[in-house]
Design an enzyme around this catalytic site. Structure first.
Site, short mmCIF file in Angstrom:
data_model
loop_
_atom_site.label_atom_id
_atom_site.label_comp_id
_atom_site.label_asym_id
_atom_site.label_seq_id
_atom_site.Cartn_x
_atom_site.Cartn_y
_atom_site.Cartn_z
N ALA A 11 -102.02 13.65 6.45
CA ALA A 11 -100.65 13.59 5.92
C ALA A 11 -100.48 12.55 4.82
O ALA A 11 -99.47 12.53 4.14
CB ALA A 11 -99.67 13.31 7.05
N ARG A 16 -104.17 6.77 -4.15
CA ARG A 16 -105.28 6.21 -4.93
C ARG A 16 -106.08 7.28 -5.69
O ARG A 16 -106.86 6.98 -6.57
CB ARG A 16 -106.22 5.41 -3.99
CG ARG A 16 -105.59 4.10 -3.53
CD ARG A 16 -106.36 3.48 -2.37
NE ARG A 16 -106.00 4.06 -1.07
CZ ARG A 16 -106.52 3.70 0.10
NH1 ARG A 16 -107.45 2.76 0.14
NH2 ARG A 16 -106.14 4.28 1.22
N GLN A 76 -95.74 15.13 9.85
CA GLN A 76 -95.30 13.74 9.82
C GLN A 76 -94.40 13.63 8.58
O GLN A 76 -94.90 13.60 7.46
CB GLN A 76 -96.53 12.83 9.69
CG GLN A 76 -96.21 11.37 9.76
CD GLN A 76 -97.38 10.50 9.30
OE1 GLN A 76 -98.28 10.95 8.58
NE2 GLN A 76 -97.38 9.26 9.71
N ASN A 172 -114.85 0.01 10.27
CA ASN A 172 -114.29 1.11 11.06
C ASN A 172 -114.40 2.40 10.26
O ASN A 172 -114.00 2.46 9.10
CB ASN A 172 -112.82 0.76 11.35
CG ASN A 172 -112.05 1.95 11.90
OD1 ASN A 172 -112.61 2.80 12.59
ND2 ASN A 172 -110.76 2.01 11.60
N TYR A 367 -121.92 44.90 -23.87
CA TYR A 367 -121.01 44.74 -22.74
C TYR A 367 -121.13 45.98 -21.86
O TYR A 367 -120.82 47.09 -22.30
CB TYR A 367 -119.56 44.57 -23.21
CG TYR A 367 -118.60 44.66 -22.04
CD1 TYR A 367 -118.64 43.69 -21.02
CD2 TYR A 367 -117.72 45.72 -21.89
CE1 TYR A 367 -117.82 43.78 -19.92
CE2 TYR A 367 -116.88 45.82 -20.78
CZ TYR A 367 -116.94 44.84 -19.80
OH TYR A 367 -116.14 44.93 -18.69
N ASN A 378 -132.98 52.31 -21.72
CA ASN A 378 -132.93 51.25 -22.73
C ASN A 378 -131.55 51.29 -23.38
O ASN A 378 -131.15 52.32 -23.94
CB ASN A 378 -134.01 51.46 -23.79
CG ASN A 378 -134.01 50.30 -24.77
OD1 ASN A 378 -134.52 49.23 -24.48
ND2 ASN A 378 -133.37 50.51 -25.91
N ARG A 441 -121.21 60.26 -34.90
CA ARG A 441 -120.88 59.29 -35.94
C ARG A 441 -120.65 60.07 -37.23
O ARG A 441 -121.13 61.21 -37.38
CB ARG A 441 -122.00 58.27 -36.13
CG ARG A 441 -123.28 58.90 -36.59
CD ARG A 441 -124.44 57.93 -36.58
NE ARG A 441 -125.60 58.57 -37.16
CZ ARG A 441 -126.85 58.31 -36.80
NH1 ARG A 441 -127.11 57.45 -35.85
NH2 ARG A 441 -127.84 58.92 -37.39
C1 UD1 Z 1 -108.38 3.90 7.40
C2 UD1 Z 1 -108.43 2.85 8.53
C3 UD1 Z 1 -109.55 1.85 8.24
C4 UD1 Z 1 -110.86 2.59 8.09
C5 UD1 Z 1 -110.77 3.71 7.04
C6 UD1 Z 1 -112.01 4.56 7.10
C7 UD1 Z 1 -106.15 2.55 9.36
C8 UD1 Z 1 -104.94 1.67 9.36
N1 UD1 Z 1 -107.16 2.16 8.62
O1 UD1 Z 1 -108.06 3.20 6.20
O2 UD1 Z 1 -109.64 0.90 9.29
O3 UD1 Z 1 -111.89 1.67 7.75
O4 UD1 Z 1 -109.64 4.56 7.31
O5 UD1 Z 1 -112.05 5.52 6.08
O6 UD1 Z 1 -106.14 3.54 10.02
N2 UD1 Z 1 -102.72 9.41 7.09
C9 UD1 Z 1 -101.70 10.13 7.67
N3 UD1 Z 1 -100.47 9.58 7.77
C10 UD1 Z 1 -100.21 8.33 7.31
C11 UD1 Z 1 -101.26 7.59 6.73
C12 UD1 Z 1 -102.50 8.16 6.64
O7 UD1 Z 1 -101.92 11.27 8.10
O8 UD1 Z 1 -99.05 7.90 7.45
C13 UD1 Z 1 -104.07 10.04 7.00
C14 UD1 Z 1 -104.56 10.17 5.58
O9 UD1 Z 1 -104.24 11.44 5.06
C15 UD1 Z 1 -106.07 10.00 5.73
C16 UD1 Z 1 -106.21 9.17 6.99
O10 UD1 Z 1 -104.97 9.20 7.67
O11 UD1 Z 1 -106.72 11.25 5.93
C17 UD1 Z 1 -106.58 7.73 6.68
O12 UD1 Z 1 -105.60 7.17 5.81
P1 UD1 Z 1 -106.02 6.28 4.57
O13 UD1 Z 1 -104.79 5.90 3.86
O14 UD1 Z 1 -107.10 6.92 3.84
O15 UD1 Z 1 -106.58 4.99 5.34
P2 UD1 Z 1 -107.66 3.95 4.83
O16 UD1 Z 1 -107.01 2.97 3.96
O17 UD1 Z 1 -108.82 4.69 4.29
MG MG Z 2 -109.15 6.61 3.79
#
Ligand code: UD1
Ligand code: MG
Length: 452
Positions: A11, A16, A76, A172, A367, A378, A441
């Site tokens: 969601a 970025r 969400q 993580n 074509y 041919n 032709r």
């Molecule tokens: C997240 C982890 C981080 C980990 C990293 C790995 C958290 C707070 N952090 O950071 O510890 O090292 O992934 O790749 O979880 N998303 C939602 N709803 C939201 C926010 C995010 O569905 O409100 C989804 C995004 O679409 C994405 C995933 O959750 O697929 C992770 O969100 P993202 O913003 O990429 O988190 P990171 O900063 O990468």
């Molecule tokens: Mg991420």
């Protein structure tokens, strides 16, 4: 694998990426990021797959509904963080009484076998959560695994990490397996962090505070858990996949002259002794036989190519190509083309929805569309099947052993029998019976030259 459900988080706005397309729809080797995750999760056959979508994610839902009927969607409305995203799945999963695998939709390279080990381990160790981590050289941007006496204590995000915590190289992955204590832990998460979001990572310290067992598994190949948050990381993931594929192909007897200057999709199947030259782009859905040569800025997708064939500087899409076929230089082989064994399609020739039977040649500037060409035909330079009347497409059929001179137009629908001869420069509007010579032709006239 029974008795577990999977939650895929998709969601997030993906700010970025700087894109109008949702992040998880960006393609990695031709396949959207979220589909990579759905595929590795689906291989484990969980009881439920729940994808969390943002309110502007119709495009993700439409795409996923089209590729799988087993996915449940929850929404969400506001993107208040990863814990908040998982909370939205409670109404669907709370009564399941099973483990819950939580995985971000932006971690496309993870293997099914790694996910299976995580789920098994969480069950075996009877842990409230098992976190999948990785040791990386550059941990910037990831949540850091903070340990106390060697045990996982908490996960700290980049923006909340102290200088000492920022030095930690164990990160993580964003992939966790929880037991049913997940829901209680989620209700305790507070947005007390730099981004004021509800973090799923906080459930680790919360579960520890409940006195529950929390565990950690370190993934062997750190590339598997590479998160994609921006275009640079997407490009790196492409390279990781490509390098892996190139290595696999080199190990199985395929020559790649310049591995840094080709693109070969993860799903390509290529037979031994085939040589891939620099500049070749092999997109998804391609199989190439043994002892083929693919040379010079050729693009191939969704096509099957038989043994001993040669493709030079050509574009091949949606075609079935036999053995010992020669294509190019500079041919355009479009969807529905079937080139049988020993066919030649040469310089600046285009085929579309056309069967070219064995030993036939379309060597120059032609074509051939909506057509059936028999064996040993041919087709002379500059021959055109005029297949479109502005409303409908029509067929041209050319019988075996016919000879078509240069610069012939076949105004379809038209049928040429076997062994016919079509004179150069003819515009053929009527059927030609087998064995006949057709000349359509204007007759040449010779006149006295006018002095200027
Ligand atoms: C997240 C982890 C981080 C980990 C990293 C790995 C958290 C707070 N952090 O950071 O510890 O090292 O992934 O790749 O979880 N998303 C939602 N709803 C939201 C926010 C995010 O569905 O409100 C989804 C995004 O679409 C994405 C995933 O959750 O697929 C992770 O969100 P993202 O913003 O990429 O988190 P990171 O900063 O990468
Ligand atoms: Mg991420």
């Amino acid at each position: 694998m029974k008795n577990f459900s999977a939650v895929i988080l998709a969601a997030g706005a993906g700010i970025r990426m700087k894109s109008s397309l949702p992040k998880v729809m960006h393609k990695l080797s031709g396949k959207p990021l979220v589909k990579w995750v759905v595929d590795s999760v689906s291989a484990l056959k969980p009881d439920n797959i729940v994808v969390v979508l943002g309110c502007d994610s119709e495009i993700v839902e439409k795409y996923l509904s089209g590729v799988s009927s087993n996915i449940k969607f929850v929404y969400q409305k506001e993107q208040l963080g990863t814990a908040h995203a998982v909370m939205q799945t409670e109404k669907v999963l709370k009564d399941c009484d099973s483990n819950v695998l939580v995985i971000s939709g932006d971690v496309p390279l993870v293997k099914s076998s790694t996910l299976a080990s995580l789920v098994k381990s969480n069950k075996k160790t009877v842990s409230a959560v098992t976190v999948l981590s990785a040791e990386v050289e550059n941990s910037f941007g990831y949540g850091r695994i903070v340990k106390n006496n060697g045990f996982l204590e908490k996960i700290v995000e980049e923006k909340d990490a102290s200088v000492a915590e920022k030095q930690i190289k164990e990160i993580n992955s964003g992939i966790y397996c929880f037991n049913k204590n997940l829901w209680k832990a989620l209700s305790k998460v507070k947005p007390n962090n730099a981004k004021k979001e509800y973090y799923i990572t906080d459930t680790v310290a919360i579960l520890r505070g409940f006195g529950k067992k929390i565990s950690l598994i370190v993934v062997k190949d750190k590339n598997e858990v590479k998160g994609i948050n921006n275009r640079a990381e997407l490009a790196q993931a492409e390279l990781i996949l490509k390098d892996k594929k190139v290595k696999e192909l080199l190990d199985s007897g395929i020559s790649i002259i310049d591995a840094n200057n080709v693109h070969i999709s993860y799903d390509a199947r290529i037979g031994r002794d085939t040589v891939i030259y620099p500049g070749v782009f092999i997109d998804t859905g391609v199989s190439i036989g043994r002892s083929c040569t693919v040379k010079g800025a050729s693009y191939i997708t969704n096509s099957k190519i038989g043994d001993d064939s040669i493709i030079l500087y050509s574009y091949v899409d949606g075609a079935v190509i036999g053995k010992k076929v020669k294509i190019g230089p500079f041919s355009h082989i479009r969807p529905g083309s079937i080139l049988r064994n020993n066919v030649k399609v040469g310089n600046f020739s285009e085929t579309k929805k056309a069967v070219i039977s064995k030993n036939s040649k379309v060597n120059h500037l032609s074509y051939i569309g909506d057509a059936y060409v028999g064996e040993d035909v041919n087709i002379g330079a500059g021959t055109i099947t005029c297949n479109y009347d502005g409303i409908n497409k029509h067929q041209t059929i050319i019988g075996s052993k016919s000879f078509v001179g240069s610069n012939v137009n076949f105004v379809a629908p038209v049928r040429i029998g076997q062994g016919a001869l079509i004179a150069a420069g003819s515009t053929v509007t009527c059927d030609v019976p087998s064995g006949k010579l057709a000349i359509a032709r204007a007759k040449q006239e010779l006149k006295r030259k006018i002095k200027l």
